[in-house]
Motif scaffolding. Structure first.
Motif, PDB file in Angstrom:
ATOM      1  N   GLY A  45      83.388  84.736  66.669  1.00 16.08           N
ATOM      2  CA  GLY A  45      83.994  84.300  65.407  1.00 16.08           C
ATOM      3  C   GLY A  45      83.018  83.738  64.395  1.00 16.08           C
ATOM      4  O   GLY A  45      83.421  83.267  63.336  1.00 16.08           O
ATOM      5  N   LEU A  46      81.717  83.780  64.707  1.00 11.83           N
ATOM      6  CA  LEU A  46      80.694  83.295  63.778  1.00 11.83           C
ATOM      7  C   LEU A  46      79.726  84.418  63.439  1.00 11.83           C
ATOM      8  O   LEU A  46      79.468  85.294  64.262  1.00 11.83           O
ATOM      9  N   ALA A  47      79.200  84.371  62.250  1.00 17.77           N
ATOM     10  CA  ALA A  47      78.212  85.373  61.834  1.00 17.77           C
ATOM     11  C   ALA A  47      76.997  84.674  61.258  1.00 17.77           C
ATOM     12  O   ALA A  47      77.116  83.683  60.537  1.00 17.77           O
ATOM     13  N   ARG A  48      75.839  85.192  61.591  1.00 14.93           N
ATOM     14  CA  ARG A  48      74.586  84.775  60.965  1.00 14.93           C
ATOM     15  C   ARG A  48      74.140  85.962  60.137  1.00 14.93           C
ATOM     16  O   ARG A  48      73.932  87.060  60.659  1.00 14.93           O
ATOM     17  N   VAL A  49      74.033  85.755  58.844  1.00 12.24           N
ATOM     18  CA  VAL A  49      73.699  86.822  57.909  1.00 12.24           C
ATOM     19  C   VAL A  49      72.354  86.494  57.270  1.00 12.24           C
ATOM     20  O   VAL A  49      72.148  85.374  56.785  1.00 12.24           O
ATOM     21  N   VAL A  50      71.440  87.453  57.303  1.00 12.08           N
ATOM     22  CA  VAL A  50      70.131  87.275  56.687  1.00 12.08           C
ATOM     23  C   VAL A  50      70.052  88.221  55.488  1.00 12.08           C
ATOM     24  O   VAL A  50      70.197  89.430  55.628  1.00 12.08           O
ATOM     25  N   VAL A  51      69.845  87.637  54.316  1.00 11.37           N
ATOM     26  CA  VAL A  51      69.730  88.410  53.076  1.00 11.37           C
ATOM     27  C   VAL A  51      68.278  88.346  52.628  1.00 11.37           C
ATOM     28  O   VAL A  51      67.700  87.262  52.523  1.00 11.37           O
ATOM     29  N   ARG A  52      67.691  89.519  52.388  1.00 13.23           N
ATOM     30  CA  ARG A  52      66.316  89.599  51.866  1.00 13.23           C
ATOM     31  C   ARG A  52      66.374  90.282  50.509  1.00 13.23           C
ATOM     32  O   ARG A  52      66.988  91.339  50.375  1.00 13.23           O
ATOM     33  N   ALA A  76      77.252  78.082  55.347  1.00 15.03           N
ATOM     34  CA  ALA A  76      76.185  77.087  55.263  1.00 15.03           C
ATOM     35  C   ALA A  76      74.843  77.805  55.303  1.00 15.03           C
ATOM     36  O   ALA A  76      74.695  78.809  55.996  1.00 15.03           O
ATOM     37  N   VAL A  77      73.874  77.293  54.564  1.00 16.86           N
ATOM     38  CA  VAL A  77      72.525  77.854  54.613  1.00 16.86           C
ATOM     39  C   VAL A  77      71.874  77.363  55.891  1.00 16.86           C
ATOM     40  O   VAL A  77      71.758  76.164  56.135  1.00 16.86           O
ATOM     41  N   GLY A  78      71.483  78.299  56.750  1.00 16.43           N
ATOM     42  CA  GLY A  78      70.846  77.971  58.027  1.00 16.43           C
ATOM     43  C   GLY A  78      69.337  77.929  57.931  1.00 16.43           C
ATOM     44  O   GLY A  78      68.658  77.428  58.821  1.00 16.43           O
ATOM     45  N   GLY A  79      68.780  78.477  56.849  1.00 17.50           N
ATOM     46  CA  GLY A  79      67.342  78.470  56.654  1.00 17.50           C
ATOM     47  C   GLY A  79      66.969  79.356  55.478  1.00 17.50           C
ATOM     48  O   GLY A  79      67.777  80.159  55.020  1.00 17.50           O
ATOM     49  N   ARG A 140      64.197  85.175  51.542  1.00 17.45           N
ATOM     50  CA  ARG A 140      64.909  85.418  52.800  1.00 17.45           C
ATOM     51  C   ARG A 140      65.807  84.211  53.035  1.00 17.45           C
ATOM     52  O   ARG A 140      65.326  83.102  53.275  1.00 17.45           O
ATOM     53  N   ILE A 141      67.112  84.427  52.958  1.00 19.04           N
ATOM     54  CA  ILE A 141      68.088  83.360  53.110  1.00 19.04           C
ATOM     55  C   ILE A 141      68.940  83.663  54.342  1.00 19.04           C
ATOM     56  O   ILE A 141      69.453  84.773  54.486  1.00 19.04           O
ATOM     57  N   THR A 142      69.100  82.681  55.229  1.00 17.68           N
ATOM     58  CA  THR A 142      69.957  82.831  56.403  1.00 17.68           C
ATOM     59  C   THR A 142      71.223  82.027  56.159  1.00 17.68           C
ATOM     60  O   THR A 142      71.153  80.829  55.847  1.00 17.68           O
TER      61      THR A 142
END
Length: 155
Positions: A45-52, A76-79, A140-142
């Motif tokens: 039920g969770l997603a980690r999305v990385v946008v470059r 939330a921004v993870g990094g 690069r935003i996570t």
């Protein structure tokens, strides 16, 4: 576990102002947008999305730019990290005042630096300073977010 990288695609350097894909200096000059890619990893039920996103400073001047990024309300921004030319800048989570102080110190010292601040719950503003002329910038935003799972049997 499923990782699904999206193939990078090129877009024209003219991107509509409301698209969220602009790095803009105070005088209105924008870095040319070159490409974007998205990678997602979803489980439980969770997603980690990385946008470059890739930009280029086509001007003959070093620029300090701002980028606003809208997020889903439950994200939330993870990094975050930026590559400016050959230099990689990795974000560190700190209290707002200390983060701003470190960013301004770096700019005054002539170093490239980035600052990501939450303006409200669904909007983050990034600042990147001292982008050299003709340098490439890769953002690069996570992002961590919940996934709404639809019941396919209803219909």
């Amino acid at each position: 576990m499923s990782t699904m990288p999206a193939a990078p695609h090129s877009l024209s350097s003219h991107v509509p102002p409301g698209s969220g894909c602009r790095l803009v200096a105070q005088d209105g000059r924008a870095l040319a947008f070159r490409s974007a890619s998205v990678e997602a990893d979803a489980r439980g039920g969770l997603a980690r999305v990385v946008v470059r996103q890739r930009f280029v400073n086509e001007t003959p001047d070093p620029l300090q730019v701002t980028y606003q990024m809208p997020l889903p309300p439950d994200a939330a921004v993870g990094g975050y990290a930026f590559t400016v030319g050959e230099r990689r800048i990795v974000g560190e989570i700190e209290r707002r005042a200390r983060a701003r102080e470190r960013f301004e110190e770096a700019i005054l010292e002539g170093r490239s630096a980035a600052l990501l601040e939450e303006d409200r719950s669904s909007l983050f503003t990034q600042e990147i300073g001292n982008i050299p002329p003709h340098a490439e910038v890769v953002a690069r935003i996570t992002i961590d977010t919940t996934i709404a799972i639809l019941n396919a049997s209803k219909g």
